[in-house]
Structures are given as C-alpha cells and as structure tokens.
Design an enzyme around this catalytic site. Structure first.
Site, mmCIF file in Angstrom:
data_model
loop_
_atom_site.group_PDB
_atom_site.id
_atom_site.type_symbol
_atom_site.label_atom_id
_atom_site.label_comp_id
_atom_site.label_asym_id
_atom_site.label_seq_id
_atom_site.Cartn_x
_atom_site.Cartn_y
_atom_site.Cartn_z
ATOM 1 N N ASP A 41 43.490 40.048 43.124
ATOM 2 C CA ASP A 41 42.326 40.044 44.035
ATOM 3 C C ASP A 41 43.063 40.093 45.598
ATOM 4 O OD1 ASP A 41 40.739 39.977 42.140
ATOM 5 O OD2 ASP A 41 40.175 37.809 42.258
ATOM 6 N N ALA A 42 44.175 39.353 45.632
ATOM 7 C CA ALA A 42 44.793 39.252 47.032
ATOM 8 C C ALA A 42 45.030 40.666 47.557
ATOM 9 C CB ALA A 42 46.101 38.449 46.958
ATOM 10 N N TYR A 44 43.624 43.402 46.649
ATOM 11 C CA TYR A 44 42.595 44.347 46.819
ATOM 12 C C TYR A 44 41.650 43.632 48.244
ATOM 13 C CZ TYR A 44 37.500 45.542 46.495
ATOM 14 O OH TYR A 44 36.097 45.833 46.730
ATOM 15 N N ASP A 45 41.907 42.415 48.403
ATOM 16 C CA ASP A 45 41.428 41.740 49.785
ATOM 17 C C ASP A 45 42.185 42.458 50.906
ATOM 18 O OD1 ASP A 45 39.294 40.354 48.510
ATOM 19 O OD2 ASP A 45 40.431 38.265 48.436
ATOM 20 N N GLU A 124 30.536 23.816 47.254
ATOM 21 C CA GLU A 124 30.520 23.920 45.844
ATOM 22 C C GLU A 124 31.813 24.746 45.422
ATOM 23 O OE1 GLU A 124 26.573 25.132 45.908
ATOM 24 O OE2 GLU A 124 27.203 26.948 45.072
ATOM 25 N N LYS A 126 33.855 28.102 44.040
ATOM 26 C CA LYS A 126 33.332 29.320 43.953
ATOM 27 C C LYS A 126 33.865 29.862 42.426
ATOM 28 C CE LYS A 126 33.602 33.715 46.184
ATOM 29 N NZ LYS A 126 34.132 34.644 45.186
ATOM 30 N N ASP A 128 34.641 31.993 39.316
ATOM 31 C CA ASP A 128 35.325 33.370 39.234
ATOM 32 C C ASP A 128 34.645 33.956 37.968
ATOM 33 O OD1 ASP A 128 36.706 35.568 39.737
ATOM 34 O OD2 ASP A 128 38.675 34.555 38.969
ATOM 35 N N ARG A 147 24.805 42.208 39.055
ATOM 36 C CA ARG A 147 24.541 42.194 40.400
ATOM 37 C C ARG A 147 24.645 43.784 40.689
ATOM 38 N NH1 ARG A 147 28.448 40.406 44.954
ATOM 39 N NH2 ARG A 147 30.114 41.412 43.681
ATOM 40 N N TYR A 234 23.318 28.662 41.430
ATOM 41 C CA TYR A 234 23.456 28.186 42.722
ATOM 42 C C TYR A 234 22.668 28.732 43.953
ATOM 43 C CZ TYR A 234 26.712 32.367 42.599
ATOM 44 O OH TYR A 234 26.854 33.686 42.210
ATOM 45 N N LYS A 298 27.800 26.190 52.441
ATOM 46 C CA LYS A 298 26.358 26.843 52.679
ATOM 47 C C LYS A 298 25.670 25.934 53.711
ATOM 48 C CE LYS A 298 26.057 28.848 48.051
ATOM 49 N NZ LYS A 298 25.585 28.592 46.809
ATOM 50 N N LYS A 322 38.515 30.837 50.499
ATOM 51 C CA LYS A 322 39.378 30.971 49.164
ATOM 52 C C LYS A 322 40.658 30.419 48.880
ATOM 53 C CE LYS A 322 38.131 35.191 47.247
ATOM 54 N NZ LYS A 322 38.227 36.335 47.413
ATOM 55 N N CYS A 416 64.227 39.401 11.852
ATOM 56 C CA CYS A 416 63.455 38.322 12.241
ATOM 57 C C CYS A 416 64.591 37.436 12.964
ATOM 58 C CB CYS A 416 62.743 37.410 11.087
ATOM 59 S SG CYS A 416 62.308 35.707 11.789
ATOM 60 N N CYS A 419 64.878 33.871 10.695
ATOM 61 C CA CYS A 419 65.311 33.817 9.458
ATOM 62 C C CYS A 419 66.025 34.945 8.815
ATOM 63 C CB CYS A 419 63.998 33.532 8.252
ATOM 64 S SG CYS A 419 63.039 35.187 8.211
ATOM 65 N N CYS A 434 57.708 39.423 10.806
ATOM 66 C CA CYS A 434 58.980 39.013 10.012
ATOM 67 C C CYS A 434 58.496 39.132 8.140
ATOM 68 C CB CYS A 434 59.186 37.688 10.180
ATOM 69 S SG CYS A 434 60.142 36.783 8.920
ATOM 70 N N CYS A 440 60.700 31.617 5.926
ATOM 71 C CA CYS A 440 61.054 31.660 7.230
ATOM 72 C C CYS A 440 60.358 30.416 7.725
ATOM 73 C CB CYS A 440 60.432 32.772 7.896
ATOM 74 S SG CYS A 440 60.483 32.806 9.745
HETATM 75 S S1 IVH Z 1 26.413 32.083 46.827
HETATM 76 C C1 IVH Z 1 23.879 34.583 49.480
HETATM 77 N N1 IVH Z 1 27.907 30.518 45.493
HETATM 78 O O1 IVH Z 1 30.730 34.980 44.888
HETATM 79 C C2 IVH Z 1 25.002 33.902 48.579
HETATM 80 N N2 IVH Z 1 28.295 32.708 45.373
HETATM 81 O O2 IVH Z 1 31.981 36.820 46.990
HETATM 82 C C3 IVH Z 1 25.398 34.560 47.449
HETATM 83 N N3 IVH Z 1 30.030 33.041 43.689
HETATM 84 O O3 IVH Z 1 28.375 37.457 44.813
HETATM 85 C C4 IVH Z 1 26.351 33.901 46.881
HETATM 86 N N4 IVH Z 1 30.299 31.024 42.739
HETATM 87 O O4 IVH Z 1 28.984 36.322 42.694
HETATM 88 C C5 IVH Z 1 27.782 31.674 45.978
HETATM 89 N N5 IVH Z 1 29.051 28.862 44.177
HETATM 90 C C6 IVH Z 1 28.626 29.933 44.585
HETATM 91 C C7 IVH Z 1 29.515 31.042 43.869
HETATM 92 C C8 IVH Z 1 29.311 32.381 44.395
HETATM 93 C C9 IVH Z 1 30.652 32.326 42.843
HETATM 94 C C10 IVH Z 1 30.119 34.489 43.595
HETATM 95 C C11 IVH Z 1 29.007 35.361 43.755
HETATM 96 C C12 IVH Z 1 29.020 36.273 45.324
HETATM 97 C C13 IVH Z 1 30.355 36.153 45.488
HETATM 98 C C14 IVH Z 1 30.526 36.508 46.638
#
Ligand code: IVH
Length: 690
Positions: A41-42, A44-45, A124, A126, A128, A147, A234, A298, A322, A416, A419, A434, A440
C-alpha cells in the site's frame, strides 16, 4: 529557466505522467479485480502521490482518464452492474500531525470559523476491508453493491445476505435507507481459513483483506456463507428522513436499527485529542482482532458536512490518518524446514531480526518450494516482509538489485530433517512430505498439539511448550496417554504439580479439563484425529452423514467406503483417499479403538430451533426445489424453529423461490417480502447442500 529547458521539463513530466498512469491502472486492476496486489500500500500511495504532484504542477497535462480522476478499477464482468445512487467516495490521506492540522485549518477557512474555534470530529478505525453499499426500501434489503469504480459497482446482494449478522429486514427504518460500510475478515477467521486451504493444498490468501475480497466476490453465495465475514457500517447515502443532526448520533441510530457499528467510535474537539486517539489506537492495533490501516476523522455536524462538500473524489469533511505500513526490509540468513502434523515440510526463512509495526520479527513462512521459485528467493537476499493478521510474516518481494554474489539458491530436502525418513513430493502436490509417519517425532508432537487444540478436543492448560516437554519426557507420546496421565501422575515420584511453572491448582485444572474433554461431539473428534485433508468443515460433513462414531468407523472399514464417501456432497476423491489411507494403517485403527475406550463420542446433533438463524421466522416455499424435496424442506425449516406458511402475506419473512415460481413470487414482490433462492436458503440455515 529558459524556454527550451522549460519545454524539456514539460516533455519529461508528460512522459512520467503517462508511465505512472499506466502503472497505477495496472496495480488498480490487480488490487480491485484480481484481489492480488503485487506492491505494498505504501508503494502504491507513493506512486499516486508522485502523479498528483506532477499533475498539480502541470494541470494542462491531466488526462480525463487519469487514475487520479477516478476511485478504483472498472468492475469485472461476472456480476451484474449497479449504478450507485450517489458516488462512493474515497478519502484524502494524512500521514503526520501537520497534515491533520492542515485539514482542520482548511475546514475553518472554508466555514469561515475563528482560528480558535472548536470543531467536533468523530474518530474511528479505518477498516482494511472492502467497502459496500446496501439499499433498504420499506425496511427490506433491496440491493447491495461493491464500490467498483465509485460510480458503478457489482451486485453482491446475495453475498451480503450470507454474512452473519447483516440484517435483511429492519423494523422502524426510514422509507429509504442506503448504508455504507466495510466488509472484512477477522484475523482469527483468516488464519483458520488459510490453515484449511494449506491442508487442502489450495493457494493461500496473502492477507485478511484479500481473503475477504475473495470470499465476498463469489458468484455462488453459499461459498460466502461458509467463509466467516464481518462488517461495520460507518456511513450512509440516501436517507429519506434524517436519523439525527450529527455523524455520531446517526451512526449510533444505525446501530440501533441492527447494523454492526464500531464501538471504538469517539467524538473529540482538538488536534491533541485527535492525535491521542490515533496513538492509542496504534498501540491497540495488533490486539484488535481485525486489520486496520489508520484512523478516519469526520466532521460531526451534518450541516457542516453539506456545506463542506467534496473536492475531486473525496469529501472535504473527512480524512484518513494512515498508520505506517506494517512492512520492513531485512535479510534472509537461512532457510529451515518445519515438519507439520501430516508430515508436510514447510520452508521457513530465518531473518535478521527486524521491527515490523512494533513487533520484532525473525521468521517468515515461505509456504513451499514453488512459492520460493515464483518469488525467486535465495539465502542471503534482501527482502521486503509484511505482517498480515496473526499469522507468521511473509516475504512480499526480493530486492534483486541487492542480491549478494554469494547468495544461495534453496534446495528442497530429500530427507526429513527431524527423523531422516525420505521426503517426497507426490505428482500433483505442492508440498513435500516426510514419510516417517508417527515414528517421526515432529509429526507426533504436532498431532498431539492439534488433538488438544481449541477447535478439536479443546483441552486448556496444554500449550505447545507443555506438549513438547511431556513428549520429550515420554509422559504423553500418543493422544491416548492424556487420559491415563492423572493416574500415572498420582503414582509418580515427579508429580506435575511440582514441576517448574506448575502448582497444585494448575495441575488440578489440567486434569479437570482433560476429564471434561472426554465428552466430545463426533465432528470435533473426527477433526481432532488430524487426518490429511479433513478440516473442520469436512469433519462436520462426515459427522452429519454417519451420525455416530460406530457407524462412521464401520463405513470407513467397509469395502464400499469410497463409493459411500463420494456420494456425499462436498466430499471428493482427495478426502476419500486420505480416509482410506488412514484406515489402512493398523496403528491408526488401534489408536481409534484405544481412544474409544476413554472417550464418550456424542452423536451428531443437527442445529436446533433454539440456535438457528430462522427461529421464529415465517417462511413460504414456492416453485420447484432442486436439492431438497418440498416435504423435507418443510420439516427441516420447522425443526429449526421457523413457521412454514402456505400463502404469502405481509408477515412472511422469506419466500424461498425454486424454479417456475409463480403467483406466490409475484405476491412476495408486490408486498416487498424478501425473496431468496433455494441455494441462499440452504446457506442461511447452514445446510451443506447450499
Ligand atoms: S468513510 C465519504 N470510514 O476507506 C466517506 N471509510 O480510503 C466514505 N474505510 O472507500 C468513507 N474504514 O472503503 C470511512 N471508518 C471508515 C472507513 C472507511 C475504511 C474505507 C472505505 C473508503 C476508503 C477510503
């Protein structure tokens, strides 16, 4: 800079943008469609961040189809498409305190608030996992979707229904309600799933997220039902009447309607408090039971959310903070071989110890020799490793540029290492084994560990170290020895209670839990025997088919055993072979006979009205059922506590529609009653034919 070098820089940027876009698109495709990412992920980011930077510098070079202009990859072909009523957005990322501070400052500027004004935010985890959207009309689940690319997703209604605890009906719900959330797999369920797959020689999932994706995006929803998936809600899209004026209270209200919502959700009002939440969650991360990759903040007030709106594909009122990726770079110092309970030899990388997300790691599983070849791993290599769930860390990739001249290719063992018996790889197998069987020591010890493990006889007080010590000292070398341990101990000069780390109480507790384990259900018992290819699911199928241990044993020793086994839905040649092999070994049949002298094997008990998911529900069967006769379906439903009605009314909970369903199906549709297929019904009640 002069005009010529300006032009040159622009040309370079255009080329880099094109290359980055292609690369990100390819990674999106692997991630979203094949559930098989090849970079972290890192990494990719970092690609995306670079592309965004270049596009910011050269806005005229931004293409309409640039990956920055959309959220994910286009949906795959097999599922039908669903256009989201409102796009499913992604989140902007923050990595450091300054980014979070900037997020708050932006909100204040946008809302024209004082610099010192407090903004209440919801924090809250996030999750995965995979985001989903689910639409309810008049309290009934109408449609659920992935999605996809944010605009169009895939129809996963049947799959979502198969997730335990996901409501298909709501009481007191608004007329229209579209909830959004995340489907994920708990670390424990992920480890169990991969263990079963390893046993069956199936390819393993790299992490819980991929396992969740692979389990949710199944064209056959009964597969989803068998995999244990979880979810949190959420957010929401369409909502005919507001549930509250704030994010926090709306999510609490969604919890009240029966959705799982994250209990770690909290409201805070300062930057310090946000950071405190982030740090605290980071510390709890490993123990949460599910994977998270950060915290989401949020804005709590919904009227402010509306005013803030969105930029590009992300809301201005939320941000993902993150966690650093749980990956690290280290060196493979050696490759050792571990011997499992069924004799499987697993290569394990011994690593130069390295800190991965707060845990020191010195081993990584390499799975088998094909995986080693596929990843081109050699001893001495510098590798990227990753911790996924609670399982042993894995090697993600080799840094080939750093391979030393004296790196050594891996040679699969022919003997093995424990044994010395021959180690062989059968024609269509990925694993090398084995051939020493229970002579064994490694196999014998692993088999004991399995016998007492949680999903088998579940004997407390016998951890791996204890089993190893008891085995070494000859106190317990076969499962049968467990049941004579107490009487032998009472005659012994070296009592267990006097051993290091033991006492009167722990010894008494151990004997009590062994005593308790003497009553065990047939499915657990079969599973505990540790026969190759017989995981929990297969053991259950066998228990269900044969009901008592005597009947099972007799069938396994009859000439017709293969034919009889192959008739069971869900049992194939591999399992039949493994059982034939097990029962052809005299030491196995002797062990079984001895165990039966100590154990009381309870006959298989089908789910009852008190523990069934359909207890108290009113159901109507219509059309032609294929897997199960109408009469049997009725009796089965009733035995599970459901009421079987002959006509559809508003009070009907489910209409189970077979082929050629006619007027009842029509009535159900008109009344908005949930209609499910025979497959979905069987999956719902946990019938393995589903
Ligand atoms: S809110 C409009 N809350 O993260 C806001 N997203 O990188 C919509 N995700 O597409 C997302 N945990 O799949 C929200 N507690 C959380 C989340 C969360 C995981 C995911 C979600 C979103 C992606 C964005």
């Amino acid at each position: 800079m002069n005009a010529a070098s300006d032009l040159f820089a622009r040309e370079n940027a255009a080329q880099e943008i094109a290359a980055l876009s292609d690369s990100i698109r390819a990674h999106d495709m692997r991630y979203y469609q094949h559930n098989a990412p090849t970079i972290s992920d890192a990494e990719y980011d970092a690609l995306r961040a670079r592309l965004e930077l270049l596009e910011k510098e050269y806005p005229e070079l931004v293409k309409v189809d640039s990956p920055t202009q959309r959220v994910g990859a286009a949906p795959s072909e097999a599922f039908s498409k669903v256009r989201h009523s409102k796009p499913m957005l992604s989140l902007a990322n923050a990595f450091a305190r300054e980014d979070v501070a900037e997020f708050l400052a932006r909100i204040r500027r946008f809302l024209e608030l004082e610099e010192s004004a407090d903004i209440t935010l919801v924090c809250e985890p996030k999750i995965d996992g995979l985001s989903f959207s689910a639409r309810y009309e008049k309290g009934l689940l109408k449609q659920a979707a992935t999605r996809g690319d944010g605009e169009v997703g895939e129809d996963i209604t049947a799959n979502m229904r198969a997730i335990e605890g996901f409501p298909t009906q709501l009481s007191d719900a608004p007329e229209v309600l579209e909830v959004r959330g995340e489907v994920y797999m708990c670390k424990h369920d992920f480890a169990a799933l991969n263990a079963t797959r390893a046993e069956a020689g199936d390819p393993l999932f790299a992490n819980p997220r991929n396992a969740a994706a692979g389990s949710l995006r199944q064209l056959d929803p009964s597969v989803t039902a068998r995999r244990k998936l979880s979810y949190f809600v959420y957010a929401w899209a369409e909502l005919s009447a507001p549930l509250a004026a704030t994010q926090y209270e709306t999510v609490v209200a969604l919890g009240g309607l029966g959705f799982h919502v994250n209990p770690r959700m909290q409201r805070v009002s300062t930057l310090d408090a946000l950071m405190h939440y982030y740090e605290q969650l980071g510390e709890q991360r490993a123990g949460l039971g599910y994977d998270i990759d950060g915290v989401v903040y949020k804005v709590d007030r919904l009227d402010w959310q509306v005013r803030l709106g969105q930029v590009a594909r992300a809301p201005r009122w939320a941000i993902a903070h993150k966690f650093p990726a749980e990956q690290a770079i280290t060196v493979i110092e050696a490759i050792d071989i571990q011997v499992g309970r069924t004799g499987a030899l697993t290569p394990v990388a011994r690593l130069l110890p390295v800190n991965v997300g707060g845990v020191m790691v010195s081993n990584a599983t390499l799975h088998n020799e094909d995986e080693i070849a596929r990843k081109d791993i050699q001893i001495g290599d510098t590798v990227v490793i990753q911790r996924a769930g609670d399982v042993i860390p894995q090697v993600v990739e080799v840094r080939l540029a750093q391979r030393p001249a004296d790196a050594m290719p891996y040679m699969a063992p022919v003997h093995c290492p424990v044994c010395g018996a021959h180690a062989v790889r059968e024609a269509d197998e990925v694993v090398r084994r084995c051939t020493g069987g229970l002579t064994c020591e490694a196999q014998a010890v692993e088999r004991l560990k399995h016998f007492v493990s949680r999903d088998a006889l579940d004997i407390d007080g016998l951890g791996d170290k204890v089993i190893e010590a008891f085995y070494r000292e000859g106190m317990v070398t076969s499962p049968v020895d467990l049941f004579t341990l107490e009487s032998r101990d009472s005659q012994s000069l070296t009592r267990i209670k006097n051993r290091d780390g033991w006492g009167e109480k722990s010894a008494t507790n151990l004997f009590a839990s062994i005593e308790k384990a003497r009553n065990v259900g047939l499915a657990r018992f079969i599973y505990a025997l540790g026969i190759r290819h017989i995981g929990e699911g297969t053991a259950k199928l066998l228990a269900k088919q044969f009901t008592t241990v005597e009947a099972w044993q007799a069938a396994m020793q009859a000439d017709t055993m293969r034919e009889e086994l192959l008739q069971i839905d869900g049992i194939g040649a591999k399992v039949a072979d493994a059982l034939a092999e097990f029962f052809s070994e005299p030491h196995n049949t002797q062990l079984l006979a001895q165990l039966l002298g100590y154990l009381n094997i309870e006959p298989y008990a089908p789910p009852t009205a008190s523990n069934s998911p359909v207890a108290g529900k009113t159901v109507v069967f219509t059309g032609t059922l294929e897997k199960i006769g109408r009469k049997e379906a009725k009796t089965q439903a009733e035995s599970l506590g459901a009421k079987v009605a002959s006509a559809v009314s508003k009070k009907t909970d489910y209409v189970i529609a077979g082929s050629d369903a006619g007027s009842k199906l029509k009535a159900a549709t008109e009344l908005g009653v949930t209609v499910i297929s025979e497959q979905e019904w069987l999956a719902l009640i946990g019938d393995t034919r589903g």
